[in-house]
Design a protein around this motif. Sequence first.
Motif, PDB file in Angstrom:
ATOM      1  N   MET A 184      -7.807 -22.917   0.577  1.00  0.00           N
ATOM      2  CA  MET A 184      -7.474 -22.120   1.743  1.00  0.00           C
ATOM      3  C   MET A 184      -7.803 -20.648   1.518  1.00  0.00           C
ATOM      4  O   MET A 184      -7.692 -20.126   0.405  1.00  0.00           O
ATOM      5  N   ALA A 185      -8.215 -19.968   2.583  1.00  0.00           N
ATOM      6  CA  ALA A 185      -8.426 -18.521   2.547  1.00  0.00           C
ATOM      7  C   ALA A 185      -7.196 -17.845   3.152  1.00  0.00           C
ATOM      8  O   ALA A 185      -6.600 -18.356   4.103  1.00  0.00           O
ATOM      9  N   VAL A 186      -6.827 -16.693   2.600  1.00  0.00           N
ATOM     10  CA  VAL A 186      -5.627 -15.982   3.045  1.00  0.00           C
ATOM     11  C   VAL A 186      -5.929 -14.495   3.156  1.00  0.00           C
ATOM     12  O   VAL A 186      -6.578 -13.916   2.277  1.00  0.00           O
ATOM     13  N   ILE A 187      -5.441 -13.882   4.230  1.00  0.00           N
ATOM     14  CA  ILE A 187      -5.480 -12.427   4.368  1.00  0.00           C
ATOM     15  C   ILE A 187      -4.050 -11.915   4.442  1.00  0.00           C
ATOM     16  O   ILE A 187      -3.266 -12.363   5.282  1.00  0.00           O
ATOM     17  N   PHE A 188      -3.706 -10.998   3.544  1.00  0.00           N
ATOM     18  CA  PHE A 188      -2.420 -10.314   3.575  1.00  0.00           C
ATOM     19  C   PHE A 188      -2.603  -8.965   4.270  1.00  0.00           C
ATOM     20  O   PHE A 188      -3.440  -8.157   3.849  1.00  0.00           O
ATOM     21  N   SER A 189      -1.832  -8.697   5.292  1.00  0.00           N
ATOM     22  CA  SER A 189      -1.785  -7.365   5.883  1.00  0.00           C
ATOM     23  C   SER A 189      -0.518  -6.698   5.376  1.00  0.00           C
ATOM     24  O   SER A 189       0.594  -7.164   5.663  1.00  0.00           O
ATOM     25  N   GLU A 190      -0.668  -5.603   4.600  1.00  0.00           N
ATOM     26  CA  GLU A 190       0.499  -5.018   3.947  1.00  0.00           C
ATOM     27  C   GLU A 190       0.373  -3.499   3.822  1.00  0.00           C
ATOM     28  O   GLU A 190      -0.737  -2.957   3.851  1.00  0.00           O
ATOM     29  N   SER A 191       1.508  -2.866   3.640  1.00  0.00           N
ATOM     30  CA  SER A 191       1.499  -1.434   3.364  1.00  0.00           C
ATOM     31  C   SER A 191       1.253  -1.159   1.890  1.00  0.00           C
ATOM     32  O   SER A 191       0.824  -0.069   1.508  1.00  0.00           O
ATOM     33  N   ASP A 192       1.541  -2.149   1.039  1.00  0.00           N
ATOM     34  CA  ASP A 192       1.215  -2.058  -0.385  1.00  0.00           C
ATOM     35  C   ASP A 192       1.075  -3.479  -0.923  1.00  0.00           C
ATOM     36  O   ASP A 192       1.363  -4.449  -0.221  1.00  0.00           O
ATOM     37  N   LEU A 193       0.633  -3.598  -2.161  1.00  0.00           N
ATOM     38  CA  LEU A 193       0.378  -4.918  -2.752  1.00  0.00           C
ATOM     39  C   LEU A 193       1.397  -5.251  -3.833  1.00  0.00           C
ATOM     40  O   LEU A 193       1.076  -5.925  -4.808  1.00  0.00           O
TER      41      LEU A 193
END
Length: 220
Positions: A184-193
């Motif tokens: 699976m491919a995943v995109i995290f949208s975040e203010s930090d990691l």
Amino acid sequence: MLKISNLNVSIQSVDILRDVSIQVDTASMAGLVGRNGAGKTTLIKSVMGILKPKSGTIEFDGVDLIQTPVNLRNRLGIGYMPEDRRLIPDLTVEENILVPAWANEQIDAHKRLGYVYDLIPELRAFAPRRGQQLSGGQQKLVALGRALMIGSKLLLLDEPFEGVAPALAQRLAEVISRLQTEGMAVIFSESDLQYSEHLVQKVYSIDRGAVTERPLKPRL
């Protein structure tokens, strides 16, 4: 898997995204990092078809998403976990998870629900409880399970760890880390990691609607 090229999106004549280009491959994870208002959610909503781009292309698994009706995008295997969870308070946990399967008339819904429960056993434990009876962190788990009901190829996770206690954030990261081994491919949208830096293979910074790829920190 997902290729976005020269994407421009405006909301009420205000330019939000400017010539955005990103690529996420099969079995890989990418972080989209930026402050609030930078355009992260706008980008995710554009992929889902909630917002219509002014120009540019979005291609997923060889399919032109911009030309694909919104109601058909979920059937391509794209799951979306919104920042605010958006559970239906009066439905049970299991019913909330099943909502996208019902909407898409998913014929293997029962089998997929079993997969979600095996991946996140906590959900099986409080399946009969109503959405309004859950903590914020528990609601995040339910929202992830709901996204996984139809997200078999790509997951778009908008601030998955925001407002979650550290222990539960680590648990979310554990669950998500298993998805990469399943292709699976995943995109995290975040203010930090803070919780996902060890998971991603690419990091994109977004500022005022413009995206640049930045190098990963060396892993010890």
